[in-house]
Motif scaffolding. Structure first.
Motif, short mmCIF file in Angstrom:
data_model
loop_
_atom_site.label_atom_id
_atom_site.label_comp_id
_atom_site.label_asym_id
_atom_site.label_seq_id
_atom_site.Cartn_x
_atom_site.Cartn_y
_atom_site.Cartn_z
N GLN A 191 14.19 12.59 54.53
CA GLN A 191 15.43 12.44 55.30
C GLN A 191 15.98 13.78 55.79
O GLN A 191 16.71 13.81 56.77
N ILE A 192 15.68 14.90 55.09
CA ILE A 192 16.31 16.17 55.45
C ILE A 192 15.36 17.22 56.01
O ILE A 192 15.81 18.27 56.45
N LYS A 193 14.06 16.97 56.01
CA LYS A 193 13.13 18.05 56.38
C LYS A 193 13.31 18.53 57.82
O LYS A 193 13.16 19.71 58.09
N ASP A 194 13.66 17.65 58.76
CA ASP A 194 13.89 18.09 60.15
C ASP A 194 15.14 18.96 60.25
O ASP A 194 15.16 19.94 60.99
N ILE A 195 16.18 18.61 59.52
CA ILE A 195 17.42 19.39 59.52
C ILE A 195 17.18 20.76 58.92
O ILE A 195 17.60 21.78 59.46
N VAL A 196 16.48 20.81 57.80
CA VAL A 196 16.20 22.08 57.13
C VAL A 196 15.31 22.96 57.99
O VAL A 196 15.52 24.17 58.08
N ALA A 197 14.34 22.37 58.66
CA ALA A 197 13.42 23.14 59.50
C ALA A 197 14.13 23.78 60.69
O ALA A 197 13.73 24.85 61.16
N SER A 198 15.20 23.16 61.17
CA SER A 198 15.89 23.69 62.35
C SER A 198 17.04 24.64 62.01
O SER A 198 17.68 25.16 62.91
N HIS A 199 17.31 24.87 60.72
CA HIS A 199 18.39 25.76 60.29
C HIS A 199 17.86 26.71 59.21
O HIS A 199 16.84 26.47 58.60
N ASP A 200 18.61 27.77 58.98
CA ASP A 200 18.24 28.74 57.97
C ASP A 200 19.24 28.65 56.81
O ASP A 200 20.14 29.46 56.68
N TYR A 201 19.08 27.62 55.97
CA TYR A 201 20.02 27.39 54.87
C TYR A 201 19.58 28.13 53.61
O TYR A 201 18.39 28.19 53.29
N ASP A 202 20.56 28.65 52.87
CA ASP A 202 20.30 29.26 51.57
C ASP A 202 20.27 28.21 50.47
O ASP A 202 19.49 28.29 49.53
N HIS A 203 21.19 27.24 50.56
CA HIS A 203 21.32 26.21 49.53
C HIS A 203 21.57 24.87 50.19
O HIS A 203 22.16 24.80 51.27
N ILE A 204 21.13 23.82 49.51
CA ILE A 204 21.38 22.46 49.97
C ILE A 204 21.90 21.67 48.77
O ILE A 204 21.32 21.70 47.69
N PHE A 205 23.00 20.95 48.97
CA PHE A 205 23.56 20.10 47.94
C PHE A 205 23.54 18.66 48.44
O PHE A 205 23.89 18.41 49.59
N LEU A 226 17.88 5.65 49.78
CA LEU A 226 16.87 6.31 48.95
C LEU A 226 15.99 5.24 48.31
O LEU A 226 16.47 4.23 47.83
N SER A 227 14.70 5.50 48.29
CA SER A 227 13.77 4.51 47.73
C SER A 227 13.44 4.81 46.27
O SER A 227 12.90 3.96 45.57
N SER A 228 13.78 6.03 45.81
CA SER A 228 13.51 6.36 44.41
C SER A 228 14.44 7.47 43.95
O SER A 228 14.98 8.22 44.76
N LEU A 229 14.62 7.56 42.64
CA LEU A 229 15.36 8.64 42.01
C LEU A 229 14.47 9.27 40.95
O LEU A 229 13.63 8.60 40.37
N SER A 230 14.67 10.53 40.71
CA SER A 230 13.92 11.20 39.65
C SER A 230 14.58 10.91 38.31
O SER A 230 15.75 10.55 38.23
N TYR A 231 13.80 11.07 37.24
CA TYR A 231 14.32 10.76 35.90
C TYR A 231 13.92 11.86 34.93
O TYR A 231 12.82 12.39 34.97
#
Length: 56
Positions: free
Chosen positions: A35-49, A14-19
């Motif tokens: 890092q996750i947009k391709d994974i999310v686009a190919s699946h129908d997830y309700d939640h991501i942790f 990760l190059s940055s963290l929120s504050y």
């Protein structure tokens, strides 16, 4: 109810963290979006942790 879980490991650092003044540093969706947009686009997830180990 039956829950299913997929686990993906992100190898890119990760190059940055929120504050937030009240809670300090945290991982927001914007911090891991690239890092996750391709994974999310190919699946129908309700939640991501995101589970992150922070080095000292």
């Amino acid at each position: 109810m039956t829950a299913e879980c997929d686990i993906y490991q992100i190898d890119t650092p990760l190059s940055s963290l929120s504050y937030d003044n009240e809670f300090g540093y945290f991982v927001a969706a914007e911090d891991i979006e690239n890092q996750i947009k391709d994974i999310v686009a190919s699946h129908d997830y309700d939640h991501i942790f995101a589970i992150v180990r922070l080095r000292r």
